[in-house]
Design a protein around this motif. Structure first.
Motif, PDB file in Angstrom:
ATOM      1  N   VAL A  58      38.130  39.536  49.025  1.00 57.23           N
ATOM      2  CA  VAL A  58      36.813  39.026  48.658  1.00 57.23           C
ATOM      3  C   VAL A  58      36.927  37.527  48.428  1.00 57.23           C
ATOM      4  O   VAL A  58      37.863  37.052  47.805  1.00 57.23           O
ATOM      5  N   ALA A  59      35.975  36.846  48.971  1.00 53.95           N
ATOM      6  CA  ALA A  59      35.972  35.391  48.808  1.00 53.95           C
ATOM      7  C   ALA A  59      35.987  35.042  47.327  1.00 53.95           C
ATOM      8  O   ALA A  59      35.129  35.479  46.562  1.00 53.95           O
ATOM      9  N   GLU A  60      36.972  34.303  46.937  1.00 57.01           N
ATOM     10  CA  GLU A  60      37.106  33.915  45.534  1.00 57.01           C
ATOM     11  C   GLU A  60      36.017  32.914  45.165  1.00 57.01           C
ATOM     12  O   GLU A  60      35.913  31.857  45.782  1.00 57.01           O
ATOM     13  N   GLU A  61      35.226  33.294  44.180  1.00 56.80           N
ATOM     14  CA  GLU A  61      34.167  32.375  43.766  1.00 56.80           C
ATOM     15  C   GLU A  61      34.688  31.515  42.625  1.00 56.80           C
ATOM     16  O   GLU A  61      35.091  32.036  41.615  1.00 56.80           O
TER      17      GLU A  61
ATOM     18  N   VAL B 244      39.467  44.114  37.450  1.00 51.98           N
ATOM     19  CA  VAL B 244      38.607  44.044  38.631  1.00 51.98           C
ATOM     20  C   VAL B 244      39.279  43.185  39.695  1.00 51.98           C
ATOM     21  O   VAL B 244      39.298  43.533  40.868  1.00 51.98           O
ATOM     22  N   ALA B 245      39.874  42.087  39.269  1.00 48.56           N
ATOM     23  CA  ALA B 245      40.557  41.192  40.196  1.00 48.56           C
ATOM     24  C   ALA B 245      41.697  41.931  40.882  1.00 48.56           C
ATOM     25  O   ALA B 245      41.931  41.761  42.078  1.00 48.56           O
ATOM     26  N   GLU B 246      42.400  42.765  40.121  1.00 43.34           N
ATOM     27  CA  GLU B 246      43.494  43.547  40.690  1.00 43.34           C
ATOM     28  C   GLU B 246      42.968  44.497  41.754  1.00 43.34           C
ATOM     29  O   GLU B 246      43.566  44.659  42.805  1.00 43.34           O
ATOM     30  N   GLU B 247      41.843  45.116  41.453  1.00 39.98           N
ATOM     31  CA  GLU B 247      41.255  46.050  42.406  1.00 39.98           C
ATOM     32  C   GLU B 247      40.824  45.326  43.673  1.00 39.98           C
ATOM     33  O   GLU B 247      40.994  45.834  44.776  1.00 39.98           O
TER      34      GLU B 247
ATOM     35  N   MET C 274      38.280  35.274  33.367  1.00 42.43           N
ATOM     36  CA  MET C 274      39.212  34.196  33.716  1.00 42.43           C
ATOM     37  C   MET C 274      38.594  32.855  33.323  1.00 42.43           C
ATOM     38  O   MET C 274      37.409  32.637  33.496  1.00 42.43           O
ATOM     39  N   ARG C 275      39.449  32.009  32.832  1.00 46.39           N
ATOM     40  CA  ARG C 275      38.957  30.686  32.484  1.00 46.39           C
ATOM     41  C   ARG C 275      39.822  29.632  33.148  1.00 46.39           C
ATOM     42  O   ARG C 275      41.016  29.817  33.330  1.00 46.39           O
ATOM     43  N   PHE C 276      39.186  28.550  33.448  1.00 49.25           N
ATOM     44  CA  PHE C 276      39.925  27.446  34.030  1.00 49.25           C
ATOM     45  C   PHE C 276      39.891  26.277  33.054  1.00 49.25           C
ATOM     46  O   PHE C 276      38.885  26.058  32.376  1.00 49.25           O
TER      47      PHE C 276
ATOM     48  N   LEU D 120      40.441  32.929  21.732  1.00 47.71           N
ATOM     49  CA  LEU D 120      39.874  34.062  22.455  1.00 47.71           C
ATOM     50  C   LEU D 120      39.415  35.093  21.433  1.00 47.71           C
ATOM     51  O   LEU D 120      40.208  35.619  20.668  1.00 47.71           O
ATOM     52  N   SER D 121      38.127  35.388  21.436  1.00 45.24           N
ATOM     53  CA  SER D 121      37.610  36.392  20.512  1.00 45.24           C
ATOM     54  C   SER D 121      37.951  37.775  21.049  1.00 45.24           C
ATOM     55  O   SER D 121      38.313  37.933  22.205  1.00 45.24           O
ATOM     56  N   GLU D 122      37.847  38.774  20.199  1.00 49.93           N
ATOM     57  CA  GLU D 122      38.138  40.145  20.618  1.00 49.93           C
ATOM     58  C   GLU D 122      37.261  40.527  21.810  1.00 49.93           C
ATOM     59  O   GLU D 122      37.723  41.131  22.754  1.00 49.93           O
ATOM     60  N   LYS D 123      35.997  40.131  21.719  1.00 49.68           N
ATOM     61  CA  LYS D 123      35.049  40.469  22.777  1.00 49.68           C
ATOM     62  C   LYS D 123      35.430  39.775  24.087  1.00 49.68           C
ATOM     63  O   LYS D 123      35.461  40.389  25.148  1.00 49.68           O
ATOM     64  N   ALA D 124      35.758  38.512  23.974  1.00 50.78           N
ATOM     65  CA  ALA D 124      36.125  37.755  25.159  1.00 50.78           C
ATOM     66  C   ALA D 124      37.434  38.282  25.737  1.00 50.78           C
ATOM     67  O   ALA D 124      37.621  38.327  26.940  1.00 50.78           O
ATOM     68  N   LYS D 125      38.332  38.706  24.829  1.00 50.77           N
ATOM     69  CA  LYS D 125      39.610  39.237  25.245  1.00 50.77           C
ATOM     70  C   LYS D 125      39.393  40.475  26.104  1.00 50.77           C
ATOM     71  O   LYS D 125      40.011  40.659  27.141  1.00 50.77           O
ATOM     72  N   GLU D 126      38.495  41.318  25.608  1.00 54.69           N
ATOM     73  CA  GLU D 126      38.181  42.556  26.318  1.00 54.69           C
ATOM     74  C   GLU D 126      37.582  42.235  27.686  1.00 54.69           C
ATOM     75  O   GLU D 126      37.966  42.816  28.692  1.00 54.69           O
ATOM     76  N   ALA D 127      36.672  41.295  27.705  1.00 50.71           N
ATOM     77  CA  ALA D 127      36.025  40.902  28.955  1.00 50.71           C
ATOM     78  C   ALA D 127      37.065  40.329  29.913  1.00 50.71           C
ATOM     79  O   ALA D 127      37.042  40.603  31.104  1.00 50.71           O
ATOM     80  N   TYR D 128      37.983  39.582  29.362  1.00 45.97           N
ATOM     81  CA  TYR D 128      39.033  38.975  30.174  1.00 45.97           C
ATOM     82  C   TYR D 128      39.888  40.065  30.798  1.00 45.97           C
ATOM     83  O   TYR D 128      40.199  40.030  31.978  1.00 45.97           O
ATOM     84  N   ARG D 129      40.226  41.051  29.986  1.00 48.16           N
ATOM     85  CA  ARG D 129      41.076  42.135  30.453  1.00 48.16           C
ATOM     86  C   ARG D 129      40.363  42.911  31.563  1.00 48.16           C
ATOM     87  O   ARG D 129      40.946  43.230  32.590  1.00 48.16           O
TER      88      ARG D 129
END
Ligand code: ZN
Length: 89
Positions: free
Chosen positions: A57-60, A47-50, A1-3, A33-42
Motif C-alpha cells: 500500500v502506498a505509504e501516506e 495494521v502496518a504489519e498487516e 506512528m509519529r515523525f 506518550l499517553s496510555e491512549k496514544a500508546k494503544e493507538a500506536y500499537r
C-alpha cells in the motif's frame, strides 16, 4: 506512528523513568506518550504489519499525527475542565 517535527525521522517508543515516550533516534527529541496514544500506536503498528504482509500500500506521509496531537490536547483540556469543575463545586 509519529515523525520527528525537527527532522522527519520515525520516532520509536522508548521507556524513560517508567513512562513510555516516543523518541527520535536521530536528534533525541522526545514526546510523552499517553496510555491512549500508546494503544493507538500499537494498533497502528499492527495494521502496518498487516499491510506489509498483504498488498503493498502506498505509504501516506500524512499529517495524521497532528490530528492525534489535537485529540490528545482536547482530551487533556477536557480533563482539566472537569477537574476545575470539581474544584469549584
Ligand atoms: Zn529528530
Amino acid at each position: 506512528m509519529r515523525f520527528c517535527p525537527r527532522d522527519g525521522t520515525l520516532m520509536v517508543p522508548h521507556k524513560k523513568d517508567g513512562v513510555t515516550v516516543l523518541k527520535c533516534p536521530k536528534c533525541g527529541y522526545e514526546v510523552k506518550l499517553s496510555e491512549k496514544a500508546k494503544e493507538a500506536y500499537r494498533q497502528r503498528a499492527e495494521v502496518a504489519e498487516e499491510k506489509k504482509r498483504g498488498v503493498m500500500v502506498a505509504e501516506e506521509r500524512r499529517p495524521e499525527y497532528d490530528q492525534e496531537e489535537m485529540e490528545e490536547l482536547r482530551r487533556q483540556l477536557l480533563e482539566n475542565l472537569q477537574e476545575a469543575e470539581r474544584e469549584t463545586d
